[in-house]
Design a protein around this motif. Structure first.
Motif: not given
Length: 623
Positions: A271-279
């Motif tokens: 979850s911490q590297q999920a790009v949608d969550k980051i962006l």
């Protein structure tokens, strides 16, 4: 008797016919190739190939970062013409050549000609990456170098790429360089657990063992996957669990594989590297065109997930979405058909010339452009439509209700299911899993892989371990846009189960204009859900045996019209093999480590009718 070798210096070496430093002459080329090593902020140098058209001046730069060998991507065919040199590159060579862009391709850190250590989809600096560098900083440092050292450029850069190369533009727009004027992530890897390369809703895509092996065992992919089978179905069936197969190949030596085995659930590692969550936490500061393929057999989740996360923060209207009728990466090839499905025109060429080209020209060359926020292709009616947002839907749903007699009722979402509740049952046997495409099943990179999502589903419908429900013949069109929502109610005699749900367009029994499509069962939206995550993806829990329980999940986005004369079908099954690893159907803490005795048959019962299973299809905008 062996001859005694002469003493050193006893005679002169025969003159070599190979010069010590040969210098090729490329005067007839219409471009210049520059091979450079660009320093990053930590001193590591990244191998970069720069292709500059002859006579270029004030040209924009198209930049791709790749783990797949920059040298090969920029020398596809030995030719003095730039279009031929990049003909298999993950951009659109016709757009590149017609508009005179400078092409830049770089090996990511740790791959091929670049220095440093390779980490699969290297996470951003933070809990998962304690180093000061990541793909975002590497993109920033490279762009900074390019605008200072490529005098033919105008100082403007667009970053683009497909798949892993599509993940890289997303990294570049995190704290972007001021010279980055546009990003085009195509079919990007975004969340490897939820619905892209490694898992789908917790079910492991075990045919990707080959990719993990070749991609991470060496810098230049020297070590090749091998097997003694022509049919992947038989290979994976006899190999046992995915963990057992990996062990037989020595994959415990591979860092990324060990991470996969250690994190079978959706914990913070994923979850911490999920790009949608980051962006979703970043402002939309760079004009970004996300390109999605509606039948993407590899990364069907990512582009739509990023769009959904970024759209609420798009105050400056810099976010764009394209959804085309393609397999993974088909947008840069021939898009006139996908498997047996014909579109009547080259949809990929249309995208490149009428959507991508003006988008890049506007941000790199100040050309006028009116790119619509959303360009989506409607399959079934075979036409493009534009919209202000995705999904292209007026609101409301059409509800599919499976019945005990294997019929499928089509009604409004607010209409309660009629009739008595019932069940449809089948036996799921891990010793005889349902193939995800007709056997013999070739490798992921082989023939048939690109088209499997559009392959005819009649073979599955004929199996006793697939529950099939079919609507009456439609008298009017049903247009959908967005994610179908599954509310599956089912029981199992086991303590774990996989559930595969497919929404299918059944063609008329005869199609005069294309006879081979008579009765064809075309998958429109299909996916798998691992039952142990019914209560939450973070923790696996056993399923209560012989108890009807709800399983709620979404299927991949669709933009499709079920035409009059067609029927809608729903198929439900408990394996999709060998793409996804088999569920033992007996709960074990980690399926990667399942033993042969753990794999047991189970009777699955689908609750139908009132209070039972439903699939809600989001209604699209009618023409």
């Amino acid at each position: 008797m062996a001859a005694t070798p002469p003493e050193k210096g006893a005679y002169k070496d025969y003159p070599s016919e190979t010069p010590a430093n040969f210098k090729p002459v490329h005067d007839a080329f219409d471009y210049e190739s520059r091979d450079v090593m660009i320093p990053m902020r930590d001193g590591v140098k990244l191998h970069t190939v720069i292709l500059v058209p002859k006579g270029a001046k004030n040209a924009g730069m198209l930049f791709t970062r790749t783990p797949y060998d920059a040298t090969e991507m920029t020398s596809a065919i030995e030719s003095g013409h730039l279009a031929m040199a990049v003909s298999h590159d993950d951009d659109a060579s016709d757009v590149l050549v017609q508009d005179g862009y400078i092409r830049v391709v770089q090996d990511v850190r740790g791959k091929y000609g670049s220095e440093g250590d390779y980490v699969m989809n290297r996470p951003l600096h933070g809990p998962l990456n304690p180093t000061p560098v990541d793909d975002s900083t590497d993109a920033y440092d490279t762009i900074d170098w390019l605008v200072k050292h490529v005098p033919e450029s105008n100082g403007r850069v667009a970053i683009l790429g497909i798949s892993y190369d599509g993940f890289e533009p997303l990294m570049a727009i995190v704290h972007p360089h001021p010279a980055l004027k546009a990003a085009v992530p195509m079919n990007p890897m975004v969340d490897g657990w939820m619905g892209d390369d490694w898992f789908h809703n917790g079910a492991f895509r075990q045919q990707n063992l080959e990719y993990i092996y070749e991609q991470t065992a060496s810098r230049k992919n020297h070590y090749k996957w091998w097997k003694n089978y022509a049919d992947d179905y038989q290979f994976f069936l006899e190999g046992g669990s995915a963990g057992a197969i990996a062990k037989a190949y020595g994959m415990e030596q591979l860092g990324f594989w060990n991470k996969v085995v250690a994190h079978p659930a959706y914990d913070t590692f994923w979850s911490q590297q999920a790009v949608d969550k980051i962006l979703g936490r970043e402002p939309v500061s760079v004009p970004t065109m996300l390109v999605a393929s509606l039948w993407d057999q590899e990364d069907i989740y990512g582009a739509f997930a990023v769009y959904k996360a970024m759209a609420p923060h798009d105050n400056a209207h810099k976010l764009f979405l394209v959804a085309g009728p393609w397999f993974h990466g088909q947008e840069v090839g021939d898009g006139s058909s996908l498997g047996a499905v014909r579109f009547g025109s080259d949809t990929a060429l249309y995208f490149r010339q009428n959507i991508l080209r003006p988008f890049l020209a506007h941000y790199l060359k100040d050309a006028p452009a009116e790119t619509a926020p959303v360009n989506a292709y409607i399959t079934g009616q075979n036409r493009w439509e534009t919209a202000l947002a995705w999904p292209v839907a007026p609101g409301g749903d059409v509800r599919l209700v499976p019945e005990a007699d294997h019929s499928l009722k089509v009604a409004g979402a607010s209409t309660p299911a009629q009739g008595d509740a019932g069940t449809v049952e089948y036996v799921s046997d891990p010793a005889h899993p349902v193939p995800y495409r007709p056997r013999p099943v070739g490798p992921m990179a082989g023939q048939g892989w690109q088209h499997w999502l559009t392959s005819d589903q009649r073979e599955a419908a004929s199996r006793p371990d697939v529950a099939t429900f079919t609507s009456p013949v439609l008298t009017e069109a049903v247009q959908i846009s967005g994610e179908p929502r599954v509310h599956l109610v089912a029981s199992t005699t086991g303590t774990d189960a996989d559930w595969v749900v497919k929404v299918i367009d059944v063609y008329p029994d005869q199609v005069p204009t294309q006879p081979e499509m008579g009765g064809y069962e075309l998958g429109v939206s299909m996916d798998i859900f691992r039952g142990r995550y019914r209560e939450g993806f973070e923790t696996a829990k056993p399923i209560a045996a012989n108890t009807a329980l709800p399983y709620d999940f979404v299927l991949p986005n669709a933009n499709h019209v079920f035409l009059p004369g067609h029927r809608i079908m729903v198929q439900i099954q408990s394996s999709w093999f060998p793409l996804y690893d088999r569920n033992p159907q007996k709960f074990v803490p980690n399926i990667f480590l399942a033993q042969p005795a753990d794999y047991v048959p189970a009777t699955q019962k689908i609750t139908t009718g009132a209070g039972g299973t439903t699939i809600d299809l989001p209604l699209g905008r009618k023409a």
